[in-house]
Scaffold this motif. Structure first.
Motif, PDB file in Angstrom:
ATOM      1  N   ASN A 216      73.816 -66.595  71.977  1.00  0.00           N
ATOM      2  CA  ASN A 216      74.784 -67.130  72.942  1.00  0.00           C
ATOM      3  C   ASN A 216      74.202 -68.288  73.742  1.00  0.00           C
ATOM      4  O   ASN A 216      74.881 -69.287  73.992  1.00  0.00           O
ATOM      5  N   LEU A 217      72.936 -68.152  74.143  1.00  0.00           N
ATOM      6  CA  LEU A 217      72.292 -69.242  74.877  1.00  0.00           C
ATOM      7  C   LEU A 217      72.142 -70.477  74.003  1.00  0.00           C
ATOM      8  O   LEU A 217      72.319 -71.612  74.456  1.00  0.00           O
ATOM      9  N   ALA A 218      71.827 -70.261  72.708  1.00  0.00           N
ATOM     10  CA  ALA A 218      71.699 -71.388  71.782  1.00  0.00           C
ATOM     11  C   ALA A 218      73.046 -72.060  71.534  1.00  0.00           C
ATOM     12  O   ALA A 218      73.128 -73.287  71.435  1.00  0.00           O
TER      13      ALA A 218
ATOM     14  N   LEU B  23      64.248 -64.452  82.177  1.00  0.00           N
ATOM     15  CA  LEU B  23      65.335 -65.422  82.363  1.00  0.00           C
ATOM     16  C   LEU B  23      66.635 -64.717  82.728  1.00  0.00           C
ATOM     17  O   LEU B  23      67.420 -65.236  83.542  1.00  0.00           O
ATOM     18  N   ALA B  24      66.878 -63.547  82.146  1.00  0.00           N
ATOM     19  CA  ALA B  24      68.093 -62.798  82.473  1.00  0.00           C
ATOM     20  C   ALA B  24      68.071 -62.268  83.905  1.00  0.00           C
ATOM     21  O   ALA B  24      69.123 -62.069  84.513  1.00  0.00           O
TER      22      ALA B  24
ATOM     23  N   CYS C  20      74.719 -70.314  81.775  1.00  0.00           N
ATOM     24  CA  CYS C  20      73.458 -69.998  81.090  1.00  0.00           C
ATOM     25  C   CYS C  20      72.940 -68.624  81.505  1.00  0.00           C
ATOM     26  O   CYS C  20      72.398 -67.875  80.678  1.00  0.00           O
ATOM     27  N   THR C  21      73.105 -68.288  82.779  1.00  0.00           N
ATOM     28  CA  THR C  21      72.691 -66.968  83.250  1.00  0.00           C
ATOM     29  C   THR C  21      73.506 -65.868  82.584  1.00  0.00           C
ATOM     30  O   THR C  21      72.958 -64.841  82.148  1.00  0.00           O
TER      31      THR C  21
ATOM     32  N   ILE D 155      73.737 -61.540  78.413  1.00  0.00           N
ATOM     33  CA  ILE D 155      74.404 -60.944  77.244  1.00  0.00           C
ATOM     34  C   ILE D 155      73.425 -60.833  76.086  1.00  0.00           C
ATOM     35  O   ILE D 155      73.363 -59.804  75.396  1.00  0.00           O
ATOM     36  N   ASP D 156      72.628 -61.883  75.851  1.00  0.00           N
ATOM     37  CA  ASP D 156      71.652 -61.851  74.755  1.00  0.00           C
ATOM     38  C   ASP D 156      70.572 -60.812  74.990  1.00  0.00           C
ATOM     39  O   ASP D 156      70.084 -60.186  74.035  1.00  0.00           O
ATOM     40  N   CYS D 157      70.176 -60.623  76.236  1.00  0.00           N
ATOM     41  CA  CYS D 157      69.073 -59.709  76.542  1.00  0.00           C
ATOM     42  C   CYS D 157      69.486 -58.257  76.395  1.00  0.00           C
ATOM     43  O   CYS D 157      68.706 -57.441  75.890  1.00  0.00           O
TER      44      CYS D 157
END
Length: 524
Positions: free
Chosen positions: A295-297, A318-319, A376-377, A382-384
């Motif tokens: 998602n971040l990418a 980062l999350a 981005c946050t 979500i990715d983490c």
């Protein structure tokens, strides 16, 4: 009077020491510090109350992992409940770590002390531990510490939650270093080969293309019309290739010896190989980002997303960051300088390299950077914490940023975040249902093929038909009745089926019987 007990965690086990007397006010004086370093004076201050050795290396590792995470292990709980005084008001427990101290105070209701005199006492205990515990030598204590240290490090590396992020962090660091090195080496090739062919620098601007042309051209006096096609393949432009050929004929560069030309070609070959490796590394980074942080990418790009993860230390860190921290991540020097001089704080950090901020107007750059940091946050969280990696949310968040950009330019109101997230959840549910259907159908087909392979049902009728055809064509009369005997059960089954069909379809029966009689007459 409150008596102080000190808990010491060693690789061999837990030890509880009772403090007899201690000079807390003058602890930092040199004369008092000598009491800690000398064993004779230290034993008059501290005595061993209880010792609990670990039963195995696995048990020691479990206890140390629990202590490092601030969790009270069952062995530690049993040890303290057994050996601490019954009246908890008159006893105080000193520990080295405040995290485990807070856990002990919450679970066992002990009065905990972490600083002050406890630190100096634990320093003396650590120094004289093998002398205070009977049956423990200095060599055995060092072996236990070494073995537990190795097993603890292995467990941390094996169960590191950031191990997928480590590959991304190393890749983006190497990518940035390669960019610097390739740029430096290319400038060296331009300066070196420019003595021989200086006009080529103005014609070709790309570093990788320049190095490839250096390999191809070599001595400029050997260029001719025949090498025009090979120049076009490298430059991908016929006009530029013709310009290179014309410049080589009227160049003002100096002549070059063959040995110098060989070294220039070798060095340019290394630069070209580095550029090829850099492209392969970028593809590897893109594939890793699609697996770790899709998602971040999808929102901000693979390179910028990898830089954010690298600067934060891991995807988990980062999350945990708020959007305001992500916005200025990478601009810490400018932030502290602005705070020191009471100037304007920076509006963006690493996210400045994304395409959104460059496309925004000057007055809207701060607004779009704040909005982009917010998205981005969300994407990093979500990715983490999602179990299945998917880029559905990243695509929706990217569309939201695009809508916000158009809102700043045209004034068209963007959609609400709630509606966009509902669409993303619905799309994710549809894709998961399709994937589940595919998996179920694949499992069914595999099971059916395995069942057929075990029973061999589809292959048997085909083989029998081939055998029948061969038996009918043979001229021998002996094999014919055997074939008829083989065919009889199949014929009986067919007759039974035809009789059942005739009972169901009564009006069609006379027609079929007449046709059969006609066929028999014709055959005779």
């Amino acid at each position: 009077m409150v008596q102080l007990h000190v808990l010491f965690e060693h690789a061999a086990g837990y030890a509880l020491f009772a403090v007899k007397e201690v000079e807390e006010i003058g602890m930092l004086l040199p004369m008092v510090e000598e009491c800690v370093t000398k064993i004779a004076k230290f034993t008059s201050m501290v005595s061993l109350a209880a010792f609990f050795p670990f039963k195995s290396a696995q048990g020691a590792l479990e206890n140390i992992n629990a202590i490092s995470e601030g969790v009270v292990h069952a062995d530690l709980r049993l040890f303290l409940e057994t050996n601490m005084p019954e009246s908890k008001k008159k006893a105080m427990l000193g520990v080295s770590d405040s995290k485990i101290g807070a856990a002990l105070q919450e679970e066992l209701s002990f009065s905990i002390q972490t600083g002050g005199v406890v630190v100096e006492i634990l320093r003396g205990v650590r120094l004289h531990f093998h002398s205070l515990v009977k049956g423990l030598t200095a060599q055995a204590a060092s072996k236990a510490q070494l073995g537990l240290g190795h097993s603890y490090s292995r467990s941390k590396v094996k169960f590191n939650v950031n191990r997928a992020d480590n590959m991304i962090i190393q890749s983006i660091a190497l990518l940035d270093q390669l960019d610097k090195d390739i740029n430096t080496f290319s400038m060296r090739v331009r300066e070196w080969y420019g003595y021989h062919f200086p006009e080529l620098i103005k014609i070709v601007a790309d570093n990788s293309t320049y190095c490839r042309l250096t390999q191809l051209i070599g001595n400029r006096k050997e260029l001719s019309e025949e090498s025009l096609e090979s120049l076009e393949e490298v430059v991908m432009d016929s006009a530029k290739a013709q310009a290179i050929l014309d410049a080589s004929r009227s160049s003002m560069g100096m002549d070059i010896s063959p040995i110098d030309l060989i070294n220039i070609e070798r060095f340019s070959n290394r630069v070209v190989s580095l550029a090829d490796y850099r492209r392969g590394l970028q593809e590897y980074l893109r594939s890793r980002m699609s697996q770790v942080a899709p998602n971040l990418a999808a929102l901000i790009g693979e390179v910028v997303g990898a830089r954010l993860i690298s600067h934060a230390g891991s995807l988990t860190n980062l999350a945990k960051y708020p959007a305001s921290t992500v916005q200025i991540l990478g601009a810490e020097k400018a932030l502290f300088r602005a705070l020191k001089t009471r100037g304007n704080t920076p509006k963006y950090g690493l996210i400045f390299h994304s395409t959104f901020i460059g496309r925004a107007a000057a007055k809207n750059k701060g607004r779009i950077s704040r909005y982009l940091a917010n998205k981005c946050t969300i994407a990093s969280r979500i990715d983490c914490f999602s179990e299945v990696p998917t880029s559905v949310f990243g695509d929706k968040l990217r569309n939201q940023v695009e809508e916000r950009l158009s809102f700043y330019e045209t004034g068209d109101l963007p959609r609400k975040n709630v509606d966009v997230m509902k669409e993303a959840m619905k799309e994710l549910a549809d894709t998961t249902v399709v994937i589940l259907h595919l998996l179920v159908s694949l499992n069914y087909l595999n099971a059916f093929s395995n069942f057929q392979a075990e029973n061999g049902e589809p292959e048997t009728p085909v083989k029998k038909k081939k055998i029948k055809a061969e038996v009918v064509e043979t001229p021998d009369d002996v094999e014919a009745p055997a074939a008829e005997e083989v065919e009889t059960p199949a014929k009986k089954k067919k007759k039974r089926k035809s009789e059942a069909m005739e009972t169901e379809e009564l009006p069609e029966t006379p027609v079929t019987e007449k046709k059969k009689k006609k066929k028999k007459i014709k055959a005779e």
